[in-house]
Motif scaffolding. Structure first.
Motif, PDB file in Angstrom:
ATOM      1  N   THR A 209       0.824  -1.206   0.000  1.00 46.98           N
ATOM      2  CA  THR A 209       0.000   0.000   0.000  1.00 46.98           C
ATOM      3  C   THR A 209       0.857   1.254   0.000  1.00 46.98           C
ATOM      4  OG1 THR A 209      -1.791  -1.132   1.149  1.00 46.98           O
ATOM      5  CG2 THR A 209      -1.766   1.273   1.274  1.00 46.98           C
ATOM      6  N   HIS A 210       1.877   1.275   0.837  1.00 46.17           N
ATOM      7  CA  HIS A 210       2.725   2.458   0.939  1.00 46.17           C
ATOM      8  C   HIS A 210       3.560   2.649  -0.329  1.00 46.17           C
ATOM      9  CE1 HIS A 210       1.439   2.704   5.059  1.00 46.17           C
ATOM     10  NE2 HIS A 210       1.904   1.490   5.317  1.00 46.17           N
ATOM     11  N   SER A 211       4.028   1.558  -0.913  1.00 48.81           N
ATOM     12  CA  SER A 211       4.765   1.655  -2.172  1.00 48.81           C
ATOM     13  C   SER A 211       3.890   2.283  -3.249  1.00 48.81           C
ATOM     14  CB  SER A 211       5.244   0.269  -2.631  1.00 48.81           C
ATOM     15  OG  SER A 211       6.268  -0.221  -1.811  1.00 48.81           O
ATOM     16  N   ALA A 212       2.644   1.840  -3.323  1.00 39.07           N
ATOM     17  CA  ALA A 212       1.731   2.354  -4.338  1.00 39.07           C
ATOM     18  C   ALA A 212       1.446   3.837  -4.112  1.00 39.07           C
ATOM     19  CB  ALA A 212       0.437   1.550  -4.320  1.00 39.07           C
ATOM     20  N   ARG A 213       1.096   4.200  -2.898  1.00 40.70           N
ATOM     21  CA  ARG A 213       0.725   5.581  -2.606  1.00 40.70           C
ATOM     22  C   ARG A 213       1.905   6.541  -2.748  1.00 40.70           C
ATOM     23  NH1 ARG A 213      -2.852   4.473   2.904  1.00 40.70           N
ATOM     24  NH2 ARG A 213      -4.781   3.763   1.860  1.00 40.70           N
ATOM     25  N   GLU A 214       3.049   6.188  -2.192  1.00 42.89           N
ATOM     26  CA  GLU A 214       4.171   7.118  -2.172  1.00 42.89           C
ATOM     27  C   GLU A 214       4.832   7.274  -3.533  1.00 42.89           C
ATOM     28  OE1 GLU A 214       6.807   6.216   1.131  1.00 42.89           O
ATOM     29  OE2 GLU A 214       5.067   5.744   2.405  1.00 42.89           O
ATOM     30  N   GLN A 215       4.777   6.228  -4.362  1.00 40.31           N
ATOM     31  CA  GLN A 215       5.382   6.319  -5.685  1.00 40.31           C
ATOM     32  C   GLN A 215       4.374   6.727  -6.761  1.00 40.31           C
ATOM     33  OE1 GLN A 215       8.939   3.260  -5.969  1.00 40.31           O
ATOM     34  NE2 GLN A 215       7.127   2.191  -5.223  1.00 40.31           N
ATOM     35  N   GLY A 216       3.096   6.634  -6.434  1.00 47.43           N
ATOM     36  CA  GLY A 216       2.076   7.050  -7.383  1.00 47.43           C
ATOM     37  C   GLY A 216       1.833   6.042  -8.480  1.00 47.43           C
ATOM     38  N   ILE A 217       1.792   4.759  -8.122  1.00 40.43           N
ATOM     39  CA  ILE A 217       1.478   3.711  -9.088  1.00 40.43           C
ATOM     40  C   ILE A 217       0.198   3.012  -8.625  1.00 40.43           C
ATOM     41  CG2 ILE A 217       3.114   2.152  -7.924  1.00 40.43           C
ATOM     42  CD1 ILE A 217       3.430   0.681 -10.600  1.00 40.43           C
ATOM     43  N   HIS A 218      -0.781   2.935  -9.488  1.00 39.62           N
ATOM     44  CA  HIS A 218      -2.036   2.280  -9.129  1.00 39.62           C
ATOM     45  C   HIS A 218      -1.802   0.785  -8.912  1.00 39.62           C
ATOM     46  CE1 HIS A 218      -4.404   5.862 -10.008  1.00 39.62           C
ATOM     47  NE2 HIS A 218      -3.656   6.029 -11.094  1.00 39.62           N
ATOM     48  N   TYR A 219      -2.503   0.241  -7.927  1.00 35.19           N
ATOM     49  CA  TYR A 219      -2.290  -1.166  -7.590  1.00 35.19           C
ATOM     50  C   TYR A 219      -3.621  -1.875  -7.441  1.00 35.19           C
ATOM     51  CZ  TYR A 219      -0.840  -5.402  -5.263  1.00 35.19           C
ATOM     52  OH  TYR A 219      -0.641  -6.712  -4.946  1.00 35.19           O
ATOM     53  N   PHE A 220      -3.654  -3.112  -7.965  1.00 32.80           N
ATOM     54  CA  PHE A 220      -4.865  -3.927  -7.909  1.00 32.80           C
ATOM     55  C   PHE A 220      -4.491  -5.331  -7.453  1.00 32.80           C
ATOM     56  CE2 PHE A 220      -5.180  -0.727 -11.189  1.00 32.80           C
ATOM     57  CZ  PHE A 220      -6.394  -0.125 -10.933  1.00 32.80           C
ATOM     58  N   ALA A 221      -4.924  -5.690  -6.235  1.00 31.78           N
ATOM     59  CA  ALA A 221      -4.732  -7.046  -5.712  1.00 31.78           C
ATOM     60  C   ALA A 221      -6.002  -7.827  -5.994  1.00 31.78           C
ATOM     61  CB  ALA A 221      -4.433  -7.009  -4.214  1.00 31.78           C
ATOM     62  N   CYS A 222      -5.930  -8.758  -6.912  1.00 33.74           N
ATOM     63  CA  CYS A 222      -7.131  -9.391  -7.463  1.00 33.74           C
ATOM     64  C   CYS A 222      -7.443 -10.748  -6.854  1.00 33.74           C
ATOM     65  CB  CYS A 222      -6.979  -9.536  -8.977  1.00 33.74           C
ATOM     66  SG  CYS A 222      -6.656  -7.973  -9.813  1.00 33.74           S
ATOM     67  N   GLY A 223      -6.548 -11.268  -6.012  1.00 33.45           N
ATOM     68  CA  GLY A 223      -6.757 -12.583  -5.412  1.00 33.45           C
ATOM     69  C   GLY A 223      -5.784 -13.609  -5.967  1.00 33.45           C
ATOM     70  N   HIS A 224      -5.095 -14.324  -5.095  1.00 32.76           N
ATOM     71  CA  HIS A 224      -4.107 -15.309  -5.528  1.00 32.76           C
ATOM     72  C   HIS A 224      -4.773 -16.406  -6.362  1.00 32.76           C
ATOM     73  CE1 HIS A 224      -0.034 -17.236  -4.448  1.00 32.76           C
ATOM     74  NE2 HIS A 224      -0.566 -17.946  -5.438  1.00 32.76           N
ATOM     75  N   HIS A 225      -5.819 -16.982  -5.820  1.00 32.51           N
ATOM     76  CA  HIS A 225      -6.494 -18.086  -6.516  1.00 32.51           C
ATOM     77  C   HIS A 225      -7.114 -17.612  -7.830  1.00 32.51           C
ATOM     78  CE1 HIS A 225      -9.015 -21.704  -7.019  1.00 32.51           C
ATOM     79  NE2 HIS A 225      -9.969 -20.853  -7.383  1.00 32.51           N
ATOM     80  N   VAL A 226      -7.813 -16.498  -7.772  1.00 32.93           N
ATOM     81  CA  VAL A 226      -8.537 -16.012  -8.951  1.00 32.93           C
ATOM     82  C   VAL A 226      -7.585 -15.738 -10.111  1.00 32.93           C
ATOM     83  CG1 VAL A 226      -9.821 -14.035  -9.847  1.00 32.93           C
ATOM     84  CG2 VAL A 226     -10.526 -15.098  -7.712  1.00 32.93           C
ATOM     85  N   THR A 227      -6.425 -15.165  -9.828  1.00 33.08           N
ATOM     86  CA  THR A 227      -5.498 -14.821 -10.916  1.00 33.08           C
ATOM     87  C   THR A 227      -4.741 -16.034 -11.450  1.00 33.08           C
ATOM     88  OG1 THR A 227      -3.731 -14.256  -9.330  1.00 33.08           O
ATOM     89  CG2 THR A 227      -5.167 -12.461 -10.092  1.00 33.08           C
ATOM     90  N   GLU A 228      -4.808 -17.169 -10.734  1.00 33.19           N
ATOM     91  CA  GLU A 228      -4.017 -18.316 -11.170  1.00 33.19           C
ATOM     92  C   GLU A 228      -4.865 -19.538 -11.527  1.00 33.19           C
ATOM     93  OE1 GLU A 228       0.338 -17.389  -9.444  1.00 33.19           O
ATOM     94  OE2 GLU A 228      -0.804 -18.850  -8.274  1.00 33.19           O
ATOM     95  N   ARG A 229      -6.133 -19.326 -11.811  1.00 33.71           N
ATOM     96  CA  ARG A 229      -6.967 -20.466 -12.198  1.00 33.71           C
ATOM     97  C   ARG A 229      -7.002 -20.683 -13.706  1.00 33.71           C
ATOM     98  NH1 ARG A 229     -12.592 -17.630 -10.231  1.00 33.71           N
ATOM     99  NH2 ARG A 229     -12.697 -15.999 -11.818  1.00 33.71           N
ATOM    100  N   TYR A 230      -6.464 -19.746 -14.459  1.00 30.56           N
ATOM    101  CA  TYR A 230      -6.605 -19.818 -15.917  1.00 30.56           C
ATOM    102  C   TYR A 230      -5.537 -20.677 -16.582  1.00 30.56           C
ATOM    103  CZ  TYR A 230      -9.776 -16.071 -14.798  1.00 30.56           C
ATOM    104  OH  TYR A 230     -10.796 -15.344 -14.220  1.00 30.56           O
ATOM    105  N   GLY A 231      -4.312 -20.670 -16.070  1.00 33.81           N
ATOM    106  CA  GLY A 231      -3.238 -21.423 -16.697  1.00 33.81           C
ATOM    107  C   GLY A 231      -3.454 -22.921 -16.638  1.00 33.81           C
ATOM    108  N   ILE A 232      -3.802 -23.425 -15.457  1.00 29.19           N
ATOM    109  CA  ILE A 232      -3.961 -24.868 -15.304  1.00 29.19           C
ATOM    110  C   ILE A 232      -5.170 -25.358 -16.096  1.00 29.19           C
ATOM    111  CG2 ILE A 232      -5.388 -24.812 -13.205  1.00 29.19           C
ATOM    112  CD1 ILE A 232      -2.406 -27.172 -13.883  1.00 29.19           C
ATOM    113  N   LYS A 233      -6.201 -24.539 -16.179  1.00 29.32           N
ATOM    114  CA  LYS A 233      -7.374 -24.892 -16.978  1.00 29.32           C
ATOM    115  C   LYS A 233      -6.996 -24.969 -18.456  1.00 29.32           C
ATOM    116  CE  LYS A 233     -12.224 -23.549 -17.691  1.00 29.32           C
ATOM    117  NZ  LYS A 233     -12.252 -23.396 -19.153  1.00 29.32           N
ATOM    118  N   ALA A 234      -6.213 -23.992 -18.911  1.00 23.24           N
ATOM    119  CA  ALA A 234      -5.788 -23.970 -20.317  1.00 23.24           C
ATOM    120  C   ALA A 234      -4.871 -25.138 -20.641  1.00 23.24           C
ATOM    121  CB  ALA A 234      -5.095 -22.651 -20.631  1.00 23.24           C
ATOM    122  N   LEU A 235      -4.005 -25.510 -19.709  1.00 20.09           N
ATOM    123  CA  LEU A 235      -3.113 -26.642 -19.932  1.00 20.09           C
ATOM    124  C   LEU A 235      -3.914 -27.928 -20.089  1.00 20.09           C
ATOM    125  CD1 LEU A 235      -0.265 -27.838 -20.121  1.00 20.09           C
ATOM    126  CD2 LEU A 235      -0.229 -27.953 -17.605  1.00 20.09           C
ATOM    127  N   GLY A 236      -4.917 -28.116 -19.236  1.00 27.42           N
ATOM    128  CA  GLY A 236      -5.776 -29.295 -19.357  1.00 27.42           C
ATOM    129  C   GLY A 236      -6.533 -29.318 -20.665  1.00 27.42           C
TER     130      GLY A 236
END
Length: 256
Positions: A209-236
């Protein structure tokens, strides 16, 4: 297909041998020699194993497998129960971690970027095996609008850091975006140094949070599981389409 033959096939597809990782990639627990039916999922949890047993699967293919470098090597407790059920039911377990994050076709980064309209992915680190990536949005967008887009695509509202409130120099529009699925929040400073307007990962830490605010870079934490469900599905799906395996993807919900 024979289980070791399948391992060689996936290793070659993902270039697994060229990538240093925190856990072994490939066949982690050996089961029956012949594989026809396969269950895929993000993590080799007990719930996923029990589903594979119910479906009489020959193999389980996951992104998060076992035998991480920092874990206790003893086969007991939760770990013992998982492995016992695999062995008793003669089920093969395959795990592919970083190779499945960074693959340009089947990787988590590439597929998440595609879903969010981030194009022309490039390495954020030097070298061809960079874990974090960056790309450009097809159209520049305000942070609030991008957050809503992410929520609509992923079905989960991302955690943001209200950057513009704390930093008047933060970009009003997002164009260049860094991305690292899962626990990639530590790359936010690198993303800023490379001129990214925003950075996307799965998890968030207190210091992010502090890195984002102090440096002025927008940050989006989308969820560990949610962001990593697509690769294994595509591999299958690739294995089913190219080699005729009976493959079922199981998305076991995880709020993290």
């Amino acid at each position: 297909m024979q289980n070791f033959q399948l391992e060689q096939l996936i290793n070659q597809k993902l270039n697994a041998q060229a990538i240093s990782d925190y856990a072994p990639n490939g066949l982690q627990v050996e089961g029956k020699s012949e594989i026809k039916k396969m269950i895929t999922g993000v993590t080799a949890s007990l719930a996923l194993i029990d589903h594979a047993i119910q479906q009489k699967a020959d193999a389980i293919l996951v992104h998060h497998g076992y035998f991480w470098k920092s874990e206790n090597p003893c086969i007991r407790g939760m770990k013992g129960e998982r492995i016992k059920r695999l062995l008793v039911n003669d089920i093969n377990l395959y795990g592919y971690h970083l190779p499945l994050d960074i693959h340009p076709e089947l990787g988590n980064n590439a597929l998440l970027a595609q879903l969010l309209g981030i194009e022309n992915l490039q390495p954020l680190e030097q070298g061809s095996n960079s874990i974090p990536m960056w790309g450009m949005l097809r159209e520049s967008v305000a942070a609030q609008d991008f957050s809503q887009q992410i929520a609509q695509v992923l079905g989960k509202t991302p955690i943001t850091c209200d950057v513009e409130k704390f930093n008047p120099n933060a970009p009003r529009l997002i164009h260049k975006v860094g991305i690292c699925t899962g626990g990639g929040q530590g790359y936010i400073d690198l993303a800023y140094s490379q001129g990214c307007d925003a950075f996307i990962s799965g998890e968030i830490s207190e210091q992010t949070t502090h890195s984002a605010r102090e440096q002025g870079i927008h940050y989006f934490a989308c969820g560990h599981h949610v962001t990593e469900r697509y690769g294994i599905k595509a591999l299958g799906e690739w294995l089913a389409n190219e080699y005729g395996f009976d493959v079922e993807f199981i998305d076991i919900d995880n709020p993290a």
